[in-house]
Design a protein around this motif. Sequence first.
Motif, mmCIF file in Angstrom:
data_model
loop_
_atom_site.group_PDB
_atom_site.id
_atom_site.type_symbol
_atom_site.label_atom_id
_atom_site.label_comp_id
_atom_site.label_asym_id
_atom_site.label_seq_id
_atom_site.Cartn_x
_atom_site.Cartn_y
_atom_site.Cartn_z
ATOM 1 N N LYS A 24 47.136 87.229 34.624
ATOM 2 C CA LYS A 24 48.409 86.588 34.334
ATOM 3 C C LYS A 24 48.178 85.269 33.607
ATOM 4 C CE LYS A 24 52.627 84.951 36.714
ATOM 5 N NZ LYS A 24 53.270 84.649 35.459
ATOM 6 N N PHE A 25 47.154 84.546 34.060
ATOM 7 C CA PHE A 25 46.876 83.257 33.431
ATOM 8 C C PHE A 25 46.468 83.441 31.969
ATOM 9 C CE2 PHE A 25 44.219 79.556 32.420
ATOM 10 C CZ PHE A 25 45.163 78.563 32.632
ATOM 11 N N LEU A 26 45.606 84.423 31.722
ATOM 12 C CA LEU A 26 45.148 84.656 30.347
ATOM 13 C C LEU A 26 46.341 85.011 29.460
ATOM 14 C CD1 LEU A 26 41.861 86.685 30.994
ATOM 15 C CD2 LEU A 26 42.046 84.342 30.111
ATOM 16 N N SER A 27 47.185 85.844 29.984
ATOM 17 C CA SER A 27 48.339 86.272 29.200
ATOM 18 C C SER A 27 49.303 85.103 28.958
ATOM 19 C CB SER A 27 48.989 87.455 29.927
ATOM 20 O OG SER A 27 50.351 87.465 29.722
ATOM 21 N N ASP A 28 49.603 84.325 30.010
ATOM 22 C CA ASP A 28 50.504 83.177 29.860
ATOM 23 C C ASP A 28 49.890 82.113 28.940
ATOM 24 O OD1 ASP A 28 52.098 84.527 31.592
ATOM 25 O OD2 ASP A 28 51.956 83.090 33.247
ATOM 26 N N ALA A 29 48.582 81.925 29.054
ATOM 27 C CA ALA A 29 47.913 80.902 28.236
ATOM 28 C C ALA A 29 47.953 81.299 26.765
ATOM 29 C CB ALA A 29 46.471 80.714 28.703
ATOM 30 N N LYS A 30 47.725 82.567 26.516
ATOM 31 C CA LYS A 30 47.738 83.038 25.134
ATOM 32 C C LYS A 30 49.127 82.855 24.524
ATOM 33 C CE LYS A 30 46.089 86.389 21.984
ATOM 34 N NZ LYS A 30 45.378 87.602 21.679
ATOM 35 N N THR A 31 50.129 83.240 25.271
ATOM 36 C CA THR A 31 51.509 83.070 24.795
ATOM 37 C C THR A 31 51.825 81.595 24.530
ATOM 38 O OG1 THR A 31 52.054 84.909 26.245
ATOM 39 C CG2 THR A 31 53.899 83.704 25.307
ATOM 40 N N ALA A 32 51.292 80.729 25.368
ATOM 41 C CA ALA A 32 51.578 79.299 25.216
ATOM 42 C C ALA A 32 50.873 78.694 24.001
ATOM 43 C CB ALA A 32 51.162 78.551 26.477
ATOM 44 N N GLY A 33 49.819 79.366 23.516
ATOM 45 C CA GLY A 33 49.129 78.845 22.344
ATOM 46 C C GLY A 33 47.743 78.295 22.611
ATOM 47 N N VAL A 34 47.151 78.725 23.731
ATOM 48 C CA VAL A 34 45.777 78.325 24.058
ATOM 49 C C VAL A 34 44.810 79.213 23.276
ATOM 50 C CG1 VAL A 34 44.058 78.278 25.919
ATOM 51 C CG2 VAL A 34 46.401 77.508 26.357
ATOM 52 N N ASP A 35 43.661 78.628 22.874
ATOM 53 C CA ASP A 35 42.683 79.393 22.093
ATOM 54 C C ASP A 35 41.406 79.727 22.846
ATOM 55 O OD1 ASP A 35 44.168 79.221 19.498
ATOM 56 O OD2 ASP A 35 44.007 77.100 20.032
ATOM 57 N N GLY A 36 41.083 78.927 23.815
ATOM 58 C CA GLY A 36 39.830 79.190 24.527
ATOM 59 C C GLY A 36 39.753 78.429 25.836
ATOM 60 N N PHE A 37 38.684 78.715 26.588
ATOM 61 C CA PHE A 37 38.502 78.108 27.910
ATOM 62 C C PHE A 37 37.070 77.634 28.100
ATOM 63 C CE2 PHE A 37 41.559 81.542 28.167
ATOM 64 C CZ PHE A 37 42.670 80.889 28.686
ATOM 65 N N ILE A 38 36.957 76.547 28.838
ATOM 66 C CA ILE A 38 35.657 76.145 29.385
ATOM 67 C C ILE A 38 35.880 76.022 30.881
ATOM 68 C CG2 ILE A 38 33.874 74.362 29.470
ATOM 69 C CD1 ILE A 38 34.779 73.518 26.643
ATOM 70 N N ILE A 39 35.222 76.879 31.643
ATOM 71 C CA ILE A 39 35.370 76.817 33.093
ATOM 72 C C ILE A 39 33.999 76.451 33.659
ATOM 73 C CG2 ILE A 39 36.059 78.035 35.197
ATOM 74 C CD1 ILE A 39 38.391 77.706 33.242
ATOM 75 N N VAL A 40 33.934 75.228 34.164
ATOM 76 C CA VAL A 40 32.650 74.618 34.506
ATOM 77 C C VAL A 40 31.875 75.435 35.543
ATOM 78 C CG1 VAL A 40 31.565 72.538 35.442
ATOM 79 C CG2 VAL A 40 33.571 72.347 33.960
ATOM 80 N N ASP A 41 32.584 75.960 36.544
ATOM 81 C CA ASP A 41 31.867 76.630 37.629
ATOM 82 C C ASP A 41 31.842 78.159 37.474
ATOM 83 O OD1 ASP A 41 34.586 76.683 38.129
ATOM 84 O OD2 ASP A 41 34.444 76.138 40.244
#
Lengths: 404, 280
Positions: free
Chosen positions: B114-131
Amino acid sequence: MSELNSYRTGPDENGHFGIFGGRFVAETLMPLILDLEHNYKAAQQDPTFYAELDDLAKHYTGRPSPLYFAERLTEHCGGAKIYFKRDELNHTGSHKINNCLGQIQLARRMGKTRIIAETGAGQHGVATATVAARFGLPCVVYMGAKDIERQAPNVFRMKLLGAEVVPVTSGAGTLKDAMNEALRDWVTNVDETFYIIGTAAGPHPYPQLVRDFQSVIGRETKEQMQEREGRLPDTLVACIGGGSNAIGLFHPFLDDPTVNIIGVEAGGHGLETGEHSASLAGGAPGVLHGNRTYLLQDEDGQIEEGHSISAGLDYPGIGPEHAWLKETGRVQYVDATDSQALDAFQLCTKLEGIIPALEPSHALSHVLRIAPDLPSDHLLVMNMCGRGDKDVFSVAEHLGVKLV
Amino acid sequence: MTTRIDTRFADLKKEGRAAFIAFVTAGDPDFETSLEILKGLPDAGTDLIEIGMPFTDPMAEGPPIQASYLRALEAGQTMKKTLDLVRAFRKGNEATPIILMGYYNPVYHYGVEKFLSDAKTAGVDGFIIVDLPAEEDEEMCLPALEAGLNFIRLATPTTDEHRLPAVLKNTSGFVYYVSVKGITGAAAANTGDVSDAVARIKAQTTLPVAVGFGIKTPQNAAAIAAHADGAVVGSAIVDCIKDNLDETGAPTADLVPTVLEFVKSLADGVRSARQAPAAD
């Protein structure tokens, strides 16, 4: 309850107990935990590693700890036969030393020259400072600023033992923040530092190795009960913060289906108040401090503070193996509140002449709840994992008694 | 797939300069001020934006970013509001890549798919998840790639030759080289060491390599940009935000212009780095 052939084979090669556990750490630490895993595997194949550890357990810690029949408590309850596994008699006053000796032997094997640890109540800090002194290694202990205030005697003990105690003011200034700060130290001082984690949590292989070093509790219990009663116990009870004393007692019995196993979480002011440290009862699966497990968290996945009268149970998470044992149904998890633990603390002191730590007082409170309804040939073992000397000041405060 | 991140790095390569990447925390010191800063970042010379997703227990962050996460949480920032922030930014900017940076628990709790889908719709391009190291790729890295989003992996001084291929394997967009052993906001890295490390990584990947941790001044940024494809500044910017709060923690009128001016000086540092012909 799922039907497994064995509950004792975990974790898998990636450190998972079911969906729990794992290796959720920053890349900087990843090579270090892989190296630790590799070295632990090598140590497991090395008889001299265990010979040295056994020698230390016997002559330094004072193992085996007795299995004591609590006669007057048994009479008081009028039901099950209550035994205490007396790990509070260990050097430094709790089960924590079992794990610290194991980990510092690994650190020495790996050529590490600096020890760090986190501590809540200070029991793990004292045990770590103790083994660091014994082996002549410098030691830094991270402790929440609030806990430093609550646990002044243990802070002084650590300092006497030569450790540096660093107050942690970030976040809420309690155990979880101390663990964050220890991880930050480790990320910064990767080459020479060994992080002795105090409970059966953290990234793989920590939950496994802490469990293995604590399993001496359960192995001895099995032998001692065999000697005294000629059979297995019927019920095991232990308190749970992160869960290291509990997993140590439970693990050797997991595949004995007749043994009923119960973990007691800290219910604080009561689960319904939201002020507690019962991660299994009141939390949800999440990822913190390197592992997936049950966590106290809000609806946005932010970690919430635990509350307990006992600083040693005041942690918003729990070891991943417990999370898995809960889901499989092999272990039953219940809770006891602050006031129930206080009552048990006083009763045990008066009836048995043993001042328990507030942590096992939670376990004892559950024992008092169930023992009366069990038959007189029912063998119940509770892990008396720490002594209460450290708690007398806070108990006095709760009872409204002014000392000095 | 080609993402905004790919396009931006390709354009910068043609220009012959490194990227300036700014980090700010979503909702620090509050939603509105944070949005105003974000909107101003591209004109101040920011090529890519990293937005921190506030978390209570950021184990790899130093005091400046820890404090900024707490400021944002206290101001009521949530994961949903962070996506709202991106959506609001995108209304006026379609080109600047946005990377969400943070820790796994809030994402896991939200639900990864859900987060990936919502983030993509919002206009996010990528992620850095430290852990989320390479060992945990199945959690979010592979699903992100499948969703057409970049998952940017951190490489560190402890990532040796032997381990580097595993780290690079599912990385996309760029590689983020953490220049020091330590937490964000730590002491600056030695430029020579960074240059060697970047070369070591580039020998194994065609992806751009950006460098972060320990870059605090336009001079630091210029020194790093001479050797890498991008320089990331975070702690120094959030400290600048903190320095422009009044005693009640509310933003002063100077906050946004002061922060953007500081960002511009950093971006100018990066742009000055290769006025002399690049060493390679």
